[in-house]
Enzyme design. Structure first.
Site, PDB file in Angstrom:
ATOM      1  N   LYS A   1       0.839  -1.179   0.000  1.00  0.00           N
ATOM      2  CA  LYS A   1       0.000   0.000   0.000  1.00  0.00           C
ATOM      3  C   LYS A   1       0.887   1.248   0.000  1.00  0.00           C
ATOM      4  O   LYS A   1       1.641   1.486   0.940  1.00  0.00           O
ATOM      5  CB  LYS A   1      -0.946  -0.011   1.202  1.00  0.00           C
TER       6      LYS A   1
ATOM      7  N   ASP B   1       0.777  -0.644  -4.899  1.00  0.00           N
ATOM      8  CA  ASP B   1      -0.600  -0.265  -5.203  1.00  0.00           C
ATOM      9  C   ASP B   1      -0.934   1.070  -4.540  1.00  0.00           C
ATOM     10  O   ASP B   1      -1.056   1.154  -3.317  1.00  0.00           O
ATOM     11  CB  ASP B   1      -1.549  -1.361  -4.711  1.00  0.00           C
TER      12      ASP B   1
ATOM     13  N   GLU C   1       0.423  -0.410  -9.420  1.00  0.00           N
ATOM     14  CA  GLU C   1      -1.022  -0.579  -9.608  1.00  0.00           C
ATOM     15  C   GLU C   1      -1.775   0.717  -9.348  1.00  0.00           C
ATOM     16  O   GLU C   1      -1.549   1.386  -8.337  1.00  0.00           O
ATOM     17  CB  GLU C   1      -1.544  -1.673  -8.673  1.00  0.00           C
TER      18      GLU C   1
ATOM     19  N   ASP D   1      -6.987  -1.302 -11.817  1.00  0.00           N
ATOM     20  CA  ASP D   1      -7.963  -1.965 -10.952  1.00  0.00           C
ATOM     21  C   ASP D   1      -9.231  -1.129 -10.845  1.00  0.00           C
ATOM     22  O   ASP D   1     -10.203  -1.335 -11.566  1.00  0.00           O
ATOM     23  CB  ASP D   1      -7.334  -2.206  -9.576  1.00  0.00           C
TER      24      ASP D   1
ATOM     25  N   LYS E   1     -12.598  -7.352  -9.630  1.00  0.00           N
ATOM     26  CA  LYS E   1     -13.315  -7.471  -8.354  1.00  0.00           C
ATOM     27  C   LYS E   1     -14.786  -7.781  -8.629  1.00  0.00           C
ATOM     28  O   LYS E   1     -15.433  -7.131  -9.444  1.00  0.00           O
ATOM     29  CB  LYS E   1     -13.198  -6.180  -7.536  1.00  0.00           C
TER      30      LYS E   1
END
Length: 368
Positions: free
Chosen positions: A165, A193, A218, A241, A265
């Site tokens: 993160k 990400d 990401e 994403d 997702k």
């Protein structure tokens, strides 16, 4: 088979490692989970889950999901849950959008379809290609040292794929990425990400600083357009994403963003049905793919496992077992990982049995 009732439950889904932190200092120790049970006239039940990651990660929140579920539940009463196309047609004729609520119903219908024919969902998706598969874990945003310590600790449990993160101050994020890479080995897969947390300038600074690292980056910015601008001069493999919500977005990701991978997702697509279609498209476009949802426990983990097990081995970049990250063990902590690897249950449908006694009374009951 006909749907005779829909029950909506809430449950707390706590993070197993304390506090989960991502860009913008968005943090949570416990999420508000939603489980859906569909009851039928043949005595079979199907289960689905949709658990958000706070209310500022994707455009949804628990109370909104549950309001939509009430409308959708009334609409699908009397329908055949094994006719997934008709279920989606009915839901789409009832509410525009609201994919997160539709996802839980869709997964529950897949569970019922599998149970009705005595097959696991992975078989209905075309069959198992991965008897087991490597799992990843997210590394909560912290100092470089604490993030590296997390990587070291989870590698001792068999995990060797990590989603770091980042998405705050770019130079701090470069230090975080370097520390985590150094905590791994030559086989460690690392994805930095940002969850859309950088602006274009900060993303360019961060990507330039990470350029020599063996990592993926990401969702550097919130939109695909800004991510394209940020990544224009980087050679790091790009993953998109949050900004990919339909098939047109997948084509744009490949041909405009030059992305290497798409993260799928369930919730943002409306369930397993659409996730499987997007997975297949992504594979056909020769991109890597990750399959998951926002958050959850045993039910969403089981759904994820079936999609991962039926994905081409060479195409599967990342997948999590959320019930390793959380305490959402409503089905006996099944499916369960072993040494950093997961596999899909072999029983019919999702292949798990939800313990209703752990849930208390439903928030909503819709029935004839």
């Amino acid at each position: 088979m006909k749907i005779t009732g829909v029950d909506v439950y809430r449950y707390d889904v706590g993070y197993a490692h304390g506090v989960y932190v991502m860009s913008g200092d968005r943090a949570a120790a416990t999420e508000d989970g939603t489980l859906v049970r569909i009851r039928t006239d043949e005595g079979l039940d199907g289960w689905g889950e949709i658990t958000t990651l706070g209310a500022t990660y994707l455009p949804t929140f628990p109370a909104g999901i549950r309001a939509a579920l009430g409308e959708l539940a009334r609409a699908v009463l009397g329908s055949d849950p094994t006719n997934l196309n008709q279920i989606h047609a009915t839901m789409d004729a009832t509410l525009m959008g609201q994919t997160f609520a539709k996802s839980a119903i869709d997964i529950a219908c897949w569970d019922l379809l599998g149970k009705s024919v005595g097959l696991p969902i992975s078989a209905l998706l075309g069959g198992v290609l991965n008897d087991d598969f490597a799992l990843y874990e997210a590394v909560p945003l912290g100092t470089p040292a604490t993030m590296a310590e997390f990587v070291t600790a989870r590698r001792s449990a068999g995990i060797n794929r990590f989603q770091l993160k980042v998405g705050n101050h770019p130079r701090d994020d470069v230090a975080r990425a370097k520390a985590c890479v150094e905590a791994g080995d030559g086989n460690t897969v690392v994805v930095a990400d940002a969850n859309g947390g950088w602006n274009v300038a900060d993303a360019q600074i961060a990507l330039r600083g990470m350029e020599e690292l063996p990592i993926f980056v990401e969702q550097p910015c919130r939109t695909t357009t800004d991510s394209i601008l940020a990544h224009a001069h980087s050679t790091l493999p790009l993953v998109l994403d949050e900004s990919i919500v339909d098939s047109a977005g997948v084509f744009r990701a490949k041909y405009e963003a030059r992305a290497a991978s798409i993260n799928i997702k369930f919730g943002k697509l409306g369930g397993l049905s659409n996730a499987a279609r997007m997975r297949d498209l992504t594979q056909e476009l020769n991109l890597l793919v990750s399959v998951e949802d926002m958050w959850g426990g045993d039910v969403i983990t089981a759904a994820t496992s079936h999609l991962a097990a039926s994905t081409r081995t060479e195409a599967l970049l990342m997948t999590p077992f959320f019930n390793d990250w959380t305490d959402g063990h409503v089905a006996g902590h099944l499916p369960r990982s072993v040494d950093g690897r997961g596999s899909a249950p072999t029983g019919p449908g999702l292949g798990i049995t939800v313990d209703v006694g752990r849930l208390g009374e439903p928030l909503t009951v819709v029935e004839f």
